[in-house]
Design a protein around this motif. Structure first.
Motif, PDB file in Angstrom:
ATOM      1  N   GLY A 190       0.909  -1.382   0.081  1.00  0.00           N
ATOM      2  CA  GLY A 190      -0.191   0.234  -0.030  1.00  0.00           C
ATOM      3  C   GLY A 190       1.071   1.233  -0.055  1.00  0.00           C
ATOM      4  O   GLY A 190       2.239   1.039   0.305  1.00  0.00           O
ATOM      5  N   PRO A 191       0.301   2.373  -0.124  1.00  0.00           N
ATOM      6  CA  PRO A 191       1.257   3.320  -0.481  1.00  0.00           C
ATOM      7  C   PRO A 191       1.895   3.873   0.772  1.00  0.00           C
ATOM      8  O   PRO A 191       2.968   4.314   0.862  1.00  0.00           O
ATOM      9  CB  PRO A 191       0.094   4.619  -0.700  1.00  0.00           C
ATOM     10  CG  PRO A 191      -1.128   4.093  -0.616  1.00  0.00           C
ATOM     11  CD  PRO A 191      -1.169   2.659  -0.618  1.00  0.00           C
ATOM     12  N   GLN A 203       1.677   9.594  -3.691  1.00  0.00           N
ATOM     13  CA  GLN A 203       0.552  10.253  -3.878  1.00  0.00           C
ATOM     14  C   GLN A 203      -0.390   9.871  -4.695  1.00  0.00           C
ATOM     15  O   GLN A 203      -0.169   9.613  -5.976  1.00  0.00           O
ATOM     16  CB  GLN A 203       0.949  12.076  -4.354  1.00  0.00           C
ATOM     17  CG  GLN A 203      -0.229  12.687  -4.564  1.00  0.00           C
ATOM     18  CD  GLN A 203      -0.011  14.074  -5.120  1.00  0.00           C
ATOM     19  OE1 GLN A 203       1.052  14.550  -5.230  1.00  0.00           O
ATOM     20  NE2 GLN A 203      -0.748  14.790  -5.698  1.00  0.00           N
ATOM     21  N   LEU A 204      -1.667   9.698  -4.418  1.00  0.00           N
ATOM     22  CA  LEU A 204      -2.790   8.860  -5.028  1.00  0.00           C
ATOM     23  C   LEU A 204      -4.046   9.752  -5.327  1.00  0.00           C
ATOM     24  O   LEU A 204      -4.564  10.229  -4.284  1.00  0.00           O
ATOM     25  CB  LEU A 204      -3.197   7.557  -4.499  1.00  0.00           C
ATOM     26  CG  LEU A 204      -2.118   6.552  -4.474  1.00  0.00           C
ATOM     27  CD1 LEU A 204      -2.812   5.391  -3.846  1.00  0.00           C
ATOM     28  CD2 LEU A 204      -1.413   6.267  -5.774  1.00  0.00           C
ATOM     29  N   ASP A 205      -4.104  10.214  -6.537  1.00  0.00           N
ATOM     30  CA  ASP A 205      -5.326  11.258  -6.823  1.00  0.00           C
ATOM     31  C   ASP A 205      -6.616  10.721  -6.876  1.00  0.00           C
ATOM     32  O   ASP A 205      -7.359  11.300  -6.836  1.00  0.00           O
ATOM     33  CB  ASP A 205      -4.733  12.200  -7.858  1.00  0.00           C
ATOM     34  CG  ASP A 205      -3.493  13.250  -7.514  1.00  0.00           C
ATOM     35  OD1 ASP A 205      -3.574  13.527  -6.669  1.00  0.00           O
ATOM     36  OD2 ASP A 205      -2.816  13.521  -8.516  1.00  0.00           O
ATOM     37  N   PHE A 216      -5.988  -1.421  -1.058  1.00  0.00           N
ATOM     38  CA  PHE A 216      -6.254   0.020  -1.065  1.00  0.00           C
ATOM     39  C   PHE A 216      -7.134   0.532  -1.466  1.00  0.00           C
ATOM     40  O   PHE A 216      -8.245   1.301  -0.782  1.00  0.00           O
ATOM     41  CB  PHE A 216      -4.805   0.628  -0.995  1.00  0.00           C
ATOM     42  CG  PHE A 216      -4.988   1.866  -0.602  1.00  0.00           C
ATOM     43  CD1 PHE A 216      -5.235   2.429   0.920  1.00  0.00           C
ATOM     44  CD2 PHE A 216      -4.652   3.198  -1.338  1.00  0.00           C
ATOM     45  CE1 PHE A 216      -5.375   3.563   1.430  1.00  0.00           C
ATOM     46  CE2 PHE A 216      -4.799   4.411  -0.871  1.00  0.00           C
ATOM     47  CZ  PHE A 216      -4.931   4.690   0.430  1.00  0.00           C
ATOM     48  N   ALA A 217      -7.616   0.208  -3.023  1.00  0.00           N
ATOM     49  CA  ALA A 217      -8.532   0.785  -3.498  1.00  0.00           C
ATOM     50  C   ALA A 217      -9.948   0.301  -3.224  1.00  0.00           C
ATOM     51  O   ALA A 217     -10.719   1.220  -2.881  1.00  0.00           O
ATOM     52  CB  ALA A 217      -8.479   0.395  -4.992  1.00  0.00           C
ATOM     53  N   VAL A 218     -10.134  -0.943  -2.707  1.00  0.00           N
ATOM     54  CA  VAL A 218     -11.340  -1.643  -2.078  1.00  0.00           C
ATOM     55  C   VAL A 218     -11.651  -0.807  -0.602  1.00  0.00           C
ATOM     56  O   VAL A 218     -12.744  -0.351  -0.469  1.00  0.00           O
ATOM     57  CB  VAL A 218     -11.337  -2.963  -1.998  1.00  0.00           C
ATOM     58  CG1 VAL A 218     -12.286  -3.592  -1.235  1.00  0.00           C
ATOM     59  CG2 VAL A 218     -10.874  -3.659  -3.227  1.00  0.00           C
ATOM     60  N   SER A 227      -8.575  10.235  -2.351  1.00  0.00           N
ATOM     61  CA  SER A 227      -7.105  10.685  -2.551  1.00  0.00           C
ATOM     62  C   SER A 227      -6.309  10.451  -1.360  1.00  0.00           C
ATOM     63  O   SER A 227      -6.801  10.362  -0.086  1.00  0.00           O
ATOM     64  CB  SER A 227      -6.697  12.000  -3.222  1.00  0.00           C
ATOM     65  OG  SER A 227      -7.499  12.822  -2.380  1.00  0.00           O
ATOM     66  N   SER A 228      -4.913  10.145  -1.446  1.00  0.00           N
ATOM     67  CA  SER A 228      -4.217  10.057  -0.367  1.00  0.00           C
ATOM     68  C   SER A 228      -2.762  10.463  -0.702  1.00  0.00           C
ATOM     69  O   SER A 228      -2.219  10.613  -1.684  1.00  0.00           O
ATOM     70  CB  SER A 228      -4.170   8.438   0.084  1.00  0.00           C
ATOM     71  OG  SER A 228      -3.360   7.909  -0.810  1.00  0.00           O
TER      72      SER A 228
END
Lengths: 342, 84
Positions: A190-191, A203-205, A216-218, A227-228
């Motif tokens: 995961g990030p 960075q996940l937009d 992590f998407a789920v 976003s994270s």
């Protein structure tokens, strides 16, 4: 009571806002029960602890019940208002005003409230000037609480640490932080783990739709996170990262949100390593800066003696000369002390 | 000279200059500042409110960067008027 307040609000003409169509959504957009604008709550300001939430909705323009009385002087405030309903109206309006005053000022934009500022001052001062007597864990907890104010829509902030063959969250704020961290620990990726492990910011937009970290998407979809941003904590004993999760998409595309989170990450890292860390400033640059500083201080002393003024006023005069002459303050200082250092 | 309408805040000044916070810290240190690096950063981002002296010190530190590049004090001061 809700229904009644809603109709009172409609009648009271809160529809003055162009966006309002008089719907219930507008009731809350206009501030709902508290008169606070949408998206602003008073949890961050601590107002909830200080002031009791008024139990009666007071729209901004709801007329006082004594308006339109037989004696018009009363409604103009020339005579004291009277009666149980009038007294109640004034009492509730006072508490609503206090609540608004103690909460974030909508006009202030990104400006912090006083209590948030105090927390920033506490964290930054402790991170910058280490003191062995400090409760570092408590300060890191304050810092992750501040993470919730880094941008609009932030639902969680946490610190992930990798060590002892496992992962753990050492501090967290916001309801979703621990759950999102745990989803990454369970998946083993995961990030937050990548940021801590590689030292690279993640960075996940579109956290809920990206395919790099499916688990992590789920979890993001489940918890309404879109976003994270995970920033590595550099120079700390164990690999660690600061994570911020937001319910809005592209929350961290904004420079300011990234800058505030970055400051927070550096503060937390400094707290975790006890304030010591490698200085990014080259020794030669530091020596040059200190030489210039001596020259400015000498010029300040000259002005202080000449005009019998204090140090800060002397500095102000140097700035004034620099502005008036359109030159560097260091050149102005050098002119004042031609044979001095620098 | 930069017109009054074009005066920048500390945050805008740092963003436009592209200078790093460490460069800014070093510059304010040279001017006599005593704030730690993280503190300077918090002042610029508006997370802490500086007093007039601290504000003008940071403003001057950013302006020094612009002066070196031929610009004339674009960042606004707290207590020094632009035209003296």
């Amino acid at each position: 009571l809700t229904k009644k307040a809603f109709h009172v609000w409609r009648k009271a003409g809160v529809r003055r806002r162009a966006v309002s169509d008089g719907s219930r959504a507008d009731f809350f957009r206009a501030g709902g029960w508290t008169g606070l604008p949408a998206g602003r709550t008073n949890d961050m300001s601590g107002a909830r602890d200080r002031v009791r939430r008024p139990d009666v909705f007071i729209p901004a323009r709801l007329p006082c019940p004594d308006r339109g009385r037989a004696n018009p002087a009363q409604s103009r405030g020339l005579l004291p208002a009277s009666g149980r309903r009038v007294r109640r109206w004034h009492r509730v309006r006072r508490s609503a005003k206090t609540l608004r005053r103690n909460s974030t000022d909508p006009k202030a934009g990104d400006m912090s409230t006083a209590s948030t500022q105090q927390q920033w001052a506490q964290v930054v001062a402790a991170a910058g000037r280490p003191d062995p007597g400090l409760d570092r864990h408590a300060l890191v907890q304050v810092a992750v609480g501040l993470g919730l104010t880094a941008a609009d829509g932030i639902g969680g902030c946490s610190v992930t640490e990798i060590g002892g063959g496992g992962y753990r969250t050492t501090a967290a704020a916001g309801a979703v932080a621990v759950a999102l961290d745990q989803a990454q620990y369970d998946a083993g990726i995961g990030p937050c783990l990548v940021a801590a492990d590689t030292g690279q910011a993640q960075q996940l937009d579109d956290a809920d739709r990206q395919r790099r970290y499916p688990a992590f998407a789920v979890a993001s979809r489940e918890h309404g996170i879109r976003s994270s941003l995970s920033l590595p904590l550099l120079g700390v004993p164990l690999p660690a990262a600061l994570n911020v999760y937001a319910s809005t998409q592209r929350a961290f595309e904004d420079d300011r949100a990234r800058a505030v989170t970055g400051l927070l990450a550096r503060s937390v890292a400094s707290l975790l390593r006890g304030g010591t860390g490698p200085s990014p400033v080259a020794p030669a640059d530091l020596t040059a800066a200190l030489a210039r500083r001596r020259s400015v201080e000498t010029a300040q002393r000259v002005l202080m003696t000449r005009h019998r003024i204090g140090a800060s006023e002397a500095f102000q005069r140097l700035v004034e000369r620099s502005v008036a002459e359109g030159r560097s303050l260091f050149d102005v200082a050098r002119d004042l002390v031609p044979d001095g250092p620098g | 000279m930069t017109g009054p309408g074009q005066e920048l805040t500390l945050e805008e000044g740092v963003a436009r200059s592209g200078m790093s916070f460490h460069e800014l810290w070093l510059s304010q240190l040279a001017l006599g500042g005593e704030a730690a690096s993280l503190e300077v950063e918090a002042y610029v981002l508006g997370l802490l409110t500086p007093d007039a002296f601290q504000h003008d010190l940071i403003a001057q530190a950013i302006n020094e960067y612009f002066i070196e590049r031929g610009e004339d004090h674009p960042v606004a001061y707290w207590q020094v008027p632009k035209e003296i």
